[in-house]
Design a protein around this motif. Structure first.
Motif, PDB file in Angstrom:
ATOM      1  N   GLY A  27      68.722  -1.097 -30.223  1.00 17.67           N
ATOM      2  CA  GLY A  27      70.005  -1.387 -29.607  1.00 17.67           C
ATOM      3  C   GLY A  27      69.951  -1.576 -28.111  1.00 17.67           C
ATOM      4  N   LEU A  28      68.892  -1.081 -27.459  1.00 15.56           N
ATOM      5  CA  LEU A  28      68.690  -1.295 -26.027  1.00 15.56           C
ATOM      6  C   LEU A  28      67.818  -2.506 -25.761  1.00 15.56           C
ATOM      7  N   ARG A  29      67.548  -3.263 -26.801  1.00  7.55           N
ATOM      8  CA  ARG A  29      66.708  -4.462 -26.741  1.00  7.55           C
ATOM      9  C   ARG A  29      65.281  -4.130 -26.290  1.00  7.55           C
ATOM     10  N   ARG A  30      64.823  -2.970 -26.698  1.00 12.94           N
ATOM     11  CA  ARG A  30      63.432  -2.594 -26.470  1.00 12.94           C
ATOM     12  C   ARG A  30      62.632  -3.011 -27.695  1.00 12.94           C
ATOM     13  N   ARG A  31      61.557  -3.716 -27.472  1.00 10.82           N
ATOM     14  CA  ARG A  31      60.734  -4.162 -28.596  1.00 10.82           C
ATOM     15  C   ARG A  31      60.050  -2.957 -29.224  1.00 10.82           C
ATOM     16  N   GLN A  32      60.182  -2.835 -30.547  1.00 11.91           N
ATOM     17  CA  GLN A  32      59.608  -1.721 -31.276  1.00 11.91           C
ATOM     18  C   GLN A  32      58.312  -2.149 -31.950  1.00 11.91           C
ATOM     19  N   ALA A  33      57.287  -1.318 -31.793  1.00 16.70           N
ATOM     20  CA  ALA A  33      55.991  -1.628 -32.398  1.00 16.70           C
ATOM     21  C   ALA A  33      56.045  -1.438 -33.901  1.00 16.70           C
ATOM     22  N   CYS A  34      55.265  -2.239 -34.614  1.00 13.81           N
ATOM     23  CA  CYS A  34      55.169  -2.111 -36.067  1.00 13.81           C
ATOM     24  C   CYS A  34      54.117  -1.063 -36.399  1.00 13.81           C
ATOM     25  N   GLN A  35      54.494  -0.114 -37.229  1.00  9.96           N
ATOM     26  CA  GLN A  35      53.536   0.900 -37.659  1.00  9.96           C
ATOM     27  C   GLN A  35      52.450   0.281 -38.532  1.00  9.96           C
ATOM     28  N   TYR A  36      52.863  -0.617 -39.396  1.00  7.41           N
ATOM     29  CA  TYR A  36      51.911  -1.413 -40.156  1.00  7.41           C
ATOM     30  C   TYR A  36      52.644  -2.620 -40.705  1.00  7.41           C
ATOM     31  N   GLY A  37      51.869  -3.578 -41.222  1.00 12.49           N
ATOM     32  CA  GLY A  37      52.453  -4.810 -41.729  1.00 12.49           C
ATOM     33  C   GLY A  37      51.899  -6.020 -41.008  1.00 12.49           C
ATOM     34  N   ALA A  38      52.045  -7.180 -41.636  1.00 13.17           N
ATOM     35  CA  ALA A  38      51.576  -8.446 -41.055  1.00 13.17           C
ATOM     36  C   ALA A  38      52.695  -9.031 -40.215  1.00 13.17           C
ATOM     37  N   GLN A  39      52.758  -8.610 -38.968  1.00 11.41           N
ATOM     38  CA  GLN A  39      53.823  -9.066 -38.069  1.00 11.41           C
ATOM     39  C   GLN A  39      53.622 -10.522 -37.660  1.00 11.41           C
ATOM     40  N   THR A  40      52.392 -10.962 -37.532  1.00 10.85           N
ATOM     41  CA  THR A  40      52.064 -12.341 -37.163  1.00 10.85           C
ATOM     42  C   THR A  40      51.090 -12.909 -38.186  1.00 10.85           C
ATOM     43  N   ARG A  41      51.383 -14.108 -38.660  1.00 14.34           N
ATOM     44  CA  ARG A  41      50.494 -14.770 -39.609  1.00 14.34           C
ATOM     45  C   ARG A  41      50.417 -16.258 -39.279  1.00 14.34           C
ATOM     46  N   THR A  42      49.275 -16.819 -39.609  1.00 17.75           N
ATOM     47  CA  THR A  42      49.052 -18.247 -39.388  1.00 17.75           C
ATOM     48  C   THR A  42      49.082 -18.971 -40.728  1.00 17.75           C
ATOM     49  N   ALA A  43      49.915 -19.972 -40.803  1.00 13.63           N
ATOM     50  CA  ALA A  43      50.001 -20.799 -42.005  1.00 13.63           C
ATOM     51  C   ALA A  43      49.020 -21.953 -41.866  1.00 13.63           C
ATOM     52  N   ALA A  44      48.153 -22.101 -42.842  1.00 15.17           N
ATOM     53  CA  ALA A  44      47.183 -23.183 -42.800  1.00 15.17           C
ATOM     54  C   ALA A  44      47.883 -24.538 -42.932  1.00 15.17           C
ATOM     55  N   GLN A  45      47.170 -25.575 -42.581  1.00 11.85           N
ATOM     56  CA  GLN A  45      47.743 -26.921 -42.662  1.00 11.85           C
ATOM     57  C   GLN A  45      48.174 -27.227 -44.095  1.00 11.85           C
ATOM     58  N   GLY A  46      49.435 -27.616 -44.252  1.00 11.15           N
ATOM     59  CA  GLY A  46      49.966 -27.970 -45.558  1.00 11.15           C
ATOM     60  C   GLY A  46      50.407 -26.794 -46.405  1.00 11.15           C
ATOM     61  N   ALA A  47      50.322 -25.548 -45.895  1.00  7.73           N
ATOM     62  CA  ALA A  47      50.754 -24.380 -46.669  1.00  7.73           C
ATOM     63  C   ALA A  47      52.250 -24.461 -46.951  1.00  7.73           C
ATOM     64  N   ALA A  48      52.649 -24.008 -48.149  1.00  5.42           N
ATOM     65  CA  ALA A  48      54.052 -24.131 -48.548  1.00  5.42           C
ATOM     66  C   ALA A  48      54.932 -23.084 -47.876  1.00  5.42           C
ATOM     67  N   SER A  49      54.395 -21.890 -47.613  1.00  5.60           N
ATOM     68  CA  SER A  49      55.204 -20.816 -47.035  1.00  5.60           C
ATOM     69  C   SER A  49      54.297 -19.804 -46.354  1.00  5.60           C
ATOM     70  N   VAL A  50      54.919 -18.889 -45.631  1.00  5.43           N
ATOM     71  CA  VAL A  50      54.204 -17.800 -44.973  1.00  5.43           C
ATOM     72  C   VAL A  50      55.070 -16.548 -45.067  1.00  5.43           C
ATOM     73  N   ASP A  51      54.443 -15.419 -45.380  1.00  3.91           N
ATOM     74  CA  ASP A  51      55.144 -14.148 -45.537  1.00  3.91           C
ATOM     75  C   ASP A  51      54.779 -13.211 -44.396  1.00  3.91           C
ATOM     76  N   LEU A  52      55.782 -12.517 -43.871  1.00  2.28           N
ATOM     77  CA  LEU A  52      55.599 -11.591 -42.758  1.00  2.28           C
ATOM     78  C   LEU A  52      56.256 -10.259 -43.109  1.00  2.28           C
ATOM     79  N   SER A  53      55.786  -9.188 -42.496  1.00  2.00           N
ATOM     80  CA  SER A  53      56.408  -7.872 -42.704  1.00  2.00           C
ATOM     81  C   SER A  53      56.138  -6.989 -41.501  1.00  2.00           C
ATOM     82  N   CYS A  54      57.042  -6.053 -41.281  1.00  2.00           N
ATOM     83  CA  CYS A  54      56.920  -5.111 -40.166  1.00  2.00           C
ATOM     84  C   CYS A  54      57.597  -3.810 -40.564  1.00  2.00           C
TER      85      CYS A  54
END
Length: 269
Positions: A103-130
């Motif tokens: 609520g104070l607009r402080r970025r919260q670190a992810c304890q675990y999860g794929a916060q950033t992912r790279t979609a390969a060329q032509g990939a249909a979708s990408v899933d992220l979690s935090c």
């Protein structure tokens, strides 16, 4: 016989006092036709689309846009944000990322999860979690601990090729949380949850209810309301521990004190 009764009473009391296993506290997923789930996303913190925990929010946008949603999280919860981005048929490799702010607009670190992912060329979708750290009812002013209030989710693409900018995409976001309970409880609580505009509401609510309501920038809150901050199952475990300690003392005394009968007097004494 006495010892058996004491141990039996101890086992029964312990069985009755143990709370049910911790389970996912998020509501059941919304149906695909649920009108309450937002179908658009905001483009900034102030215009973030509000989503309840357990709902699946969707949005149609373009590659390169910043998409924002907001959700409430209370003390004792460990929120998990999951996002899926459906990409166009033809595209170059591109990275996607979700960021969560309090609520104070402080970025919260992810304890675990794929916060950033790279979609390969032509990939249909990408899933992220935090998965965030457990929300605490109180924290030091200098700390960056998650606190009760509104949380913001930002979804965007990184390092996008110029040819891919503006291509249509569709995104879906779902927020759930696990109720951690008293193991993460701390002494103290906030005067108000970190909800934008709630301080204005608290001061002017008695004078002008309509104006106070319009001052709140995020209107969602947990189903049972915001926690008071003083109660947790830690109190139950403390009481149970005291009772078990007392029963253990009684049992130990019964084991060590003997039969209580006087010893046999030798003949001729």
């Amino acid at each position: 016989m006495r010892i058996t009764r004491v141990l039996g009473a101890t086992a029964l009391l312990f069985a009755l006092a143990v709370p049910p296993a911790v389970a996912d506290s998020a509501p059941s997923p919304s149906a695909s036709g649920d009108d309450a789930a937002p179908t658009t996303a905001g483009t900034s913190f102030r215009t973030a689309a509000e989503v309840e925990q357990g709902q699946q929010a969707t949005a149609s946008a373009s590659t390169g846009d910043y998409l924002y949603w907001s959700f409430p999280a209370d003390a004792g919860q460990r929120p998990t944000v999951r996002a899926t981005v459906k990409l166009p048929d033809a595209h170059a490799a591109q990275s996607w990322q979700i960021d969560v702010y309090d609520g104070l607009r402080r970025r919260q670190a992810c304890q675990y999860g794929a916060q950033t992912r790279t979609a390969a060329q032509g990939a249909a979708s990408v899933d992220l979690s935090c998965t965030l750290r457990t929300v605490r009812s109180w924290s030091e002013p200098w700390a960056n601990d998650p606190l009760p209030g509104t949380y913001y989710v930002r979804l965007t693409a990184l390092n996008v090729a110029t040819a891919d900018l503006g291509q249509p995409i569709s995104a879906s976001v779902r927020v759930g949380s696990k109720d951690v309970g008293g193991s993460a409880a701390v002494d103290g609580s906030l005067a108000e949850p970190l909800v934008p505009g709630i301080a204005v509401t608290s001061k002017s609510g008695e004078d002008d209810g309509d104006a106070a309501k319009s001052a709140v920038l995020a209107g969602l809150e947990p189903e049972d309301g915001w926690a008071s901050g003083w109660w947790s199952d830690r109190w139950v475990w403390t009481a149970v521990g005291g009772v078990l300690a007392a029963l253990a003392g009684v049992g130990g005394y019964a084991l060590t004190r003997g039969s209580g009968r006087p010893g046999r007097v030798p003949p001729g004494a």
